[in-house]
Design an enzyme around this catalytic site. Sequence first.
Site, PDB file in Angstrom:
ATOM      1  N   ASP A  44      -5.466   1.705  -5.806  1.00 50.30           N
ATOM      2  CA  ASP A  44      -5.461   1.154  -4.733  1.00 50.30           C
ATOM      3  C   ASP A  44      -5.933  -0.248  -4.413  1.00 50.30           C
ATOM      4  OD1 ASP A  44      -4.846   0.953  -1.582  1.00 50.30           O
ATOM      5  OD2 ASP A  44      -3.923   2.894  -1.876  1.00 50.30           O
ATOM      6  N   HIS A  55      -7.234  -0.104   3.070  1.00 49.82           N
ATOM      7  CA  HIS A  55      -6.180   0.730   2.693  1.00 49.82           C
ATOM      8  C   HIS A  55      -6.600   1.861   1.703  1.00 49.82           C
ATOM      9  CE1 HIS A  55      -2.315   1.690   0.676  1.00 49.82           C
ATOM     10  NE2 HIS A  55      -1.590   1.347   2.003  1.00 49.82           N
ATOM     11  N   SER A  79       2.319   5.384   2.642  1.00 47.13           N
ATOM     12  CA  SER A  79       0.963   5.367   1.926  1.00 47.13           C
ATOM     13  C   SER A  79       0.046   6.395   2.635  1.00 47.13           C
ATOM     14  CB  SER A  79       0.318   4.027   2.359  1.00 47.13           C
ATOM     15  OG  SER A  79       0.720   2.877   1.680  1.00 47.13           O
TER      16      SER A  79
END
Length: 571
Positions: free
Chosen positions: A74, A301, A473
């Site tokens: 990621d 994220h 996600s």
Amino acid sequence: MKKILIAGIFMAGFTAFSQTAETALDPMKDKDLMTWYHKDFSATNVYGVNTQNAYKYLEAKGLSPKPVVVAVVDSGVEVDHPGLIKNMWKNVNEVPNNGKDDDGNGYIDDVYGWNFLGGKGGDVDVDNMEVTRVVKKYKPIFEGTNSTTNKENQQKMPEEFAMYMKSKEIFNKKSIEAKQGFETYTKIQQMIPSMVAMLGGRNLTPEVVASIKPTTQEQAMAASVLGQIVQDPSIKGKSPAEVEKFLNDQMKEALDYYGPQATKGYNLDYDPRATIVGDNYENYSEKIYGNNHYEGPDAKHGTHVAGIIAGLPQGKETQYGVGYKTAKIMTVRAVPDGDERDKDVANSIRYAVDNGAKIINMSFGKPVSPGKSVVWDAFKYAEQKGVLLVKAAGNENENIAESQYFPTNFKNVNDAKPFINNMIVVGASTNDNEFLRASFSNYNQKMVNVFAPGDKIYSTVPDGKYEYLQGTSMASPVVAGAASVLLAYMPNLKPEQIIESLVRTANKSSVNAMINSNTNNRFDLISESGGVIDLRKAAEYAFTNFYSPGTSSVTPVKTTPVKKTVKKPVR
């Protein structure tokens, strides 16, 4: 895929948190909302994944968990986040910060993982979109100054030409959208003082908004924005100062999203790779590059994803990951603000496999993939080593059989089956049974295996904080966490058995899927499972059909011999 933020739906009226009840709680104080994705559907009629009952079932069978390493490929992870630090994987064969490759794996000081987006020149933050890189590379070849040469190249390189034409179409469309979004939110940001002044010192309520009488076009726009945000229970009734802070925060997120796209992501002249990473990017066989900057410039994220998998309750926070008892997070940074590069993805998978990961979460994707064969080779490598790959389906609200989303486990959309048996592809569901498919989620009955909660997901973010984000996600790590539970208690399970257990036991729904088609427009017809995963049911299915005590499904990983001065084995 990298940034699914509240600001991205600002103009849609804050549907992410809107509730009709006048007594609705502030989402940042609503403990029930913070943990909704763990709920038991049979008891609550909410399509959660039944986390706690899965643990109870497995422990009632006399099983105890053996920690499972889950690699998060990621944007980076804040490894010392209070809600994550106790569940971070640690390479015990590496002496921290001594500038040496103690375990001989080729990566210096890789204590918590590795960063393939860095080098001696620092770390890549914003990178191009893949379509930008393709247009830049192939435009001189297919649309150069010599038309005869152009046609010859198009005939000699049909696959590359098709990819170029697809990329060009996307580039032209998306670059305009990015610029327009950037301009729109810049204008709203400039209007914030006017919006606050229009409140006249009063708190934000529907009555106050209704009483505003705009006299200019700008005031009309400002009143419209106020009319949207007053629907959000987290800001309704707040003071002008609180409204101002809220708007400034939202516009920062919006501009952080559209600004990099408008100025760099779709900029043909922008390329940070060479000066920062310093690798030979065209050499796909090159593996030793990067640094150990696990967090990178923007780990929001990746930290959010990690918390969904393995977050631990701490302090007053109730948030916990699905695999909070079972998963240890390895961070592998390969996803910039922009599109990931195939070389980095392939190397990330191999790094994770070689260093003991049993599950790899991949919450990223893109419409074209010049190096897809290299990524597919890495997929096969993971399959041979018994490693499960968990992949987000994507957020374009598309049928991925019609609009491919890379990396994919189908080499051709017409293939009956994927070319590997160790990948599960995940769509995003909501806590609203009437609108069960998240409006952004990609779908397909053959190419998406399951759905999992991916809307209004509360999890860890940098600086020790927590936020709600949405996207496939977020759904993918729900499944990765669930898989870690099954594998931790039943180490003999093979990836294909974990996938079968999750697919066969999903809670189905025949509600309208709200897709852009009049055919098969039901939730149970837009994925292989036809429903949302139920970890408790999956645990029983796996225990009944596949569990064998005292055995392991994972092929031992061959690693470079550890130096004699190091005695502990790599986890």
